[in-house]
Scaffold this active site. Structure first.
Site, PDB file in Angstrom:
ATOM      1  N   ARG A 223     -41.349 -77.929 -66.176  1.00 16.77           N
ATOM      2  CA  ARG A 223     -42.209 -77.002 -65.445  1.00 16.77           C
ATOM      3  C   ARG A 223     -41.496 -76.573 -64.160  1.00 16.77           C
ATOM      4  O   ARG A 223     -40.677 -77.315 -63.608  1.00 16.77           O
ATOM      5  CB  ARG A 223     -43.550 -77.648 -65.101  1.00 16.77           C
ATOM      6  CG  ARG A 223     -44.464 -77.862 -66.294  1.00 16.77           C
ATOM      7  CD  ARG A 223     -44.995 -76.546 -66.848  1.00 16.77           C
ATOM      8  NE  ARG A 223     -46.016 -76.727 -67.873  1.00 16.77           N
ATOM      9  CZ  ARG A 223     -45.777 -76.758 -69.183  1.00 16.77           C
ATOM     10  NH1 ARG A 223     -44.522 -76.655 -69.622  1.00 16.77           N
ATOM     11  NH2 ARG A 223     -46.777 -76.905 -70.049  1.00 16.77           N
ATOM     12  N   HIS A 271     -40.065 -68.524 -69.845  1.00 20.44           N
ATOM     13  CA  HIS A 271     -40.932 -69.606 -70.326  1.00 20.44           C
ATOM     14  C   HIS A 271     -41.262 -69.430 -71.817  1.00 20.44           C
ATOM     15  O   HIS A 271     -42.432 -69.465 -72.211  1.00 20.44           O
ATOM     16  CB  HIS A 271     -42.223 -69.687 -69.505  1.00 20.44           C
ATOM     17  CG  HIS A 271     -42.893 -71.031 -69.595  1.00 20.44           C
ATOM     18  ND1 HIS A 271     -43.718 -71.526 -68.627  1.00 20.44           N
ATOM     19  CD2 HIS A 271     -42.856 -71.991 -70.566  1.00 20.44           C
ATOM     20  CE1 HIS A 271     -44.171 -72.724 -68.966  1.00 20.44           C
ATOM     21  NE2 HIS A 271     -43.659 -73.033 -70.153  1.00 20.44           N
TER      22      HIS A 271
END
Length: 308
Positions: A223, A271
Site C-alpha cells: 500500500r 494500482h
C-alpha cells in the site's frame, strides 16, 4: 437473503451474470439499487457504505472485493459480523505475474535501458547472474508465498520476512521485528507485500533503506502508506537505492506534478498489479456463504486484532 455488491460497476455487471448462472436462487443487487435493506444478508464491497449496522439490520457477512481490508473502517462493521478478505486465485496469479515482471526489470536494468533509449545512448550494462541477486519478500501470506514459488524458477536466492514464523522450501525465512535488520542486510531487491496496519505504516523509511545493501532496489505492491516518500526519494538521490517499481501510492491517483511521474529510476503503475477475477471470486463468495450457513470456519476471515 440478498447479496449486495458495491464496487466497480463494470465488473459488478460481470458478477451479476455469474451469480445468475451459479446461484439463481440468491438475489443479487448492484449498489445503489439496494431494494429492501432488511433483505441484505451479504455485502461485497471495496469501500462499504456508512452506518452498516443500522442500514442493514440483518447483515451476516461482509466481503472485501480485494485481498486487503485497510480501506475498511473496522469500527463500522459490527464485531459479530465476520469480515472476509478475498482469497480467489485470480488475485494471486496476477500478482505473481506483476512481481515477476518487476523483479526481472530491476534485475536486468530495464529502467537504465529506458533512460538510455530516451537519450539515444547505446551502452551495454554488465549482467549479474540471478544466482547472485538476492530477492527478499516482506509478507509471506497467500500472495507472498505464491510470489516466492514463482521467483524460485529464475534461480534467485530467496529470503522472506513475516510477522509470524513461516517455513517455505528454498526460502530463508525470518520472523519478527528483531530479525528485520538481518533480513534486509541480505536483500538486493526488496518486495513489499505487507498488509497495511498501524505497525507497518511507514515501514519503508530511511532506517530500513540504510540497512539494505547499497544500490538495492524496491518493489512496492503493498500500500502507498507503507512508503515514506521523502525518505525514499532521498535514498534514490544518494544512491542507497538504485531504482523502484511502485504499483501503489498515497494518494491515489498520483497527482499531476508528483516527483514519481518523472523520476528516471521509478516505474509507476496505477494500482493494478493484481485484480479480482469475477468468475473465481463468485465461486469463493458462494463457498464462504455455504460454510457460514453450516457453521464452519471461514477462509479469509479477518483477525481484527491484527488488521488482516
Amino acid at each position: 437473503m440478498t447479496l449486495l455488491y458495491k464496487a466497480n460497476m463494470v465488473r459488478g455487471a460481470e458478477w451479476a451474470g455469474f451469480f445468475a448462472e451459479r446461484a439463481p436462487d440468491l438475489p443479487f443487487r448492484l449498489w445503489p439499487d439496494i431494494g429492501d435493506p432488511a433483505d441484505i444478508r451479504y455485502l461485497v464491497a471495496w469501500v462499504p457504505p456508512d452506518d452498516i449496522a443500522t442500514t442493514f439490520p440483518n447483515l451476516e457477512l461482509v466481503f472485501s472485493v480485494g485481498a486487503g481490508v485497510d480501506q475498511f473502517d473496522p469500527s463500522i462493521v459490527p464485531p459479530h459480523i465476520p469480515l472476509v478478505r478475498m482469497l480467489e486465485p485470480g488475485i494471486a496469479e496476477t500478482m505473481v505475474e506483476y512481481v515477476s515482471m518487476a523483479v526481472l526489470a530491476l534485475h536486468r536494468d530495464l529502467l537504465h535501458f529506458i533512460a538510455q533509449q530516451k537519450a539515444q545512448v547505446w551502452r551495454e550494462i554488465w549482467i549479474t547472474p540471478a544466482k547472485r541477486r538476492r530477492v527478499g519478500v516482506m509478507g509471506l501470506g497467500q500472495l507472498g508465498q505464491a510470489v516466492v514459488e514463482r521467483l524460485r524458477a529464475f534461480g534467485f536466492p530467496l529470503l522472506g520476512w513475516n510477522r509470524s514464523p513461516r517455513e517455505i522450501d528454498g526460502v530463508t525465512c525470518y520472523a519478527g521485528m528483531e530479525t528485520l535488520p538481518e533480513f534486509l542486510a541480505q536483500t538486493d531487491i526488496l518486495v513489499c507485500l505487507l498488509p497495511l496496519t498501524d505497525e507497518t505504516r511507514g515501514i519503508l523509511n530511511a532506517d530500513l533503506f540504510a540497512r539494505l545493501p547499497r544500490g538495492a532496489s524496491l518493489v512496492n505492491v503493498g500500500r502507498g502508506p507503507h512508503l515514506v516518500e521523502a525518505d525514499f526519494l532521498a535514498a534514490l538521490e544518494r544512491g542507497a537505492l538504485s531504482g523502484a517499481v511502485l504499483d501503489v501510492a498515497e494518494p491515489e491517483p498520483l497527482p499531476a506534478g508528483h516527483p514519481f511521474w518523472s523520476h528516471p529510476r521509478i516505474l509507476v503503475t496505477p494500482h493494478n498489479a493484481s485484480m479480482t477475477r469475477p468468475d473465481t471470486a463468485v465461486d469463493f463468495v458462494l463457498d464462504v456463504i455455504a460454510r457460514h450457513r453450516r457453521g464452519e470456519e471461514l477462509p479469509g476471515r479477518v483477525d481484527r486484532s491484527r488488521g488482516y
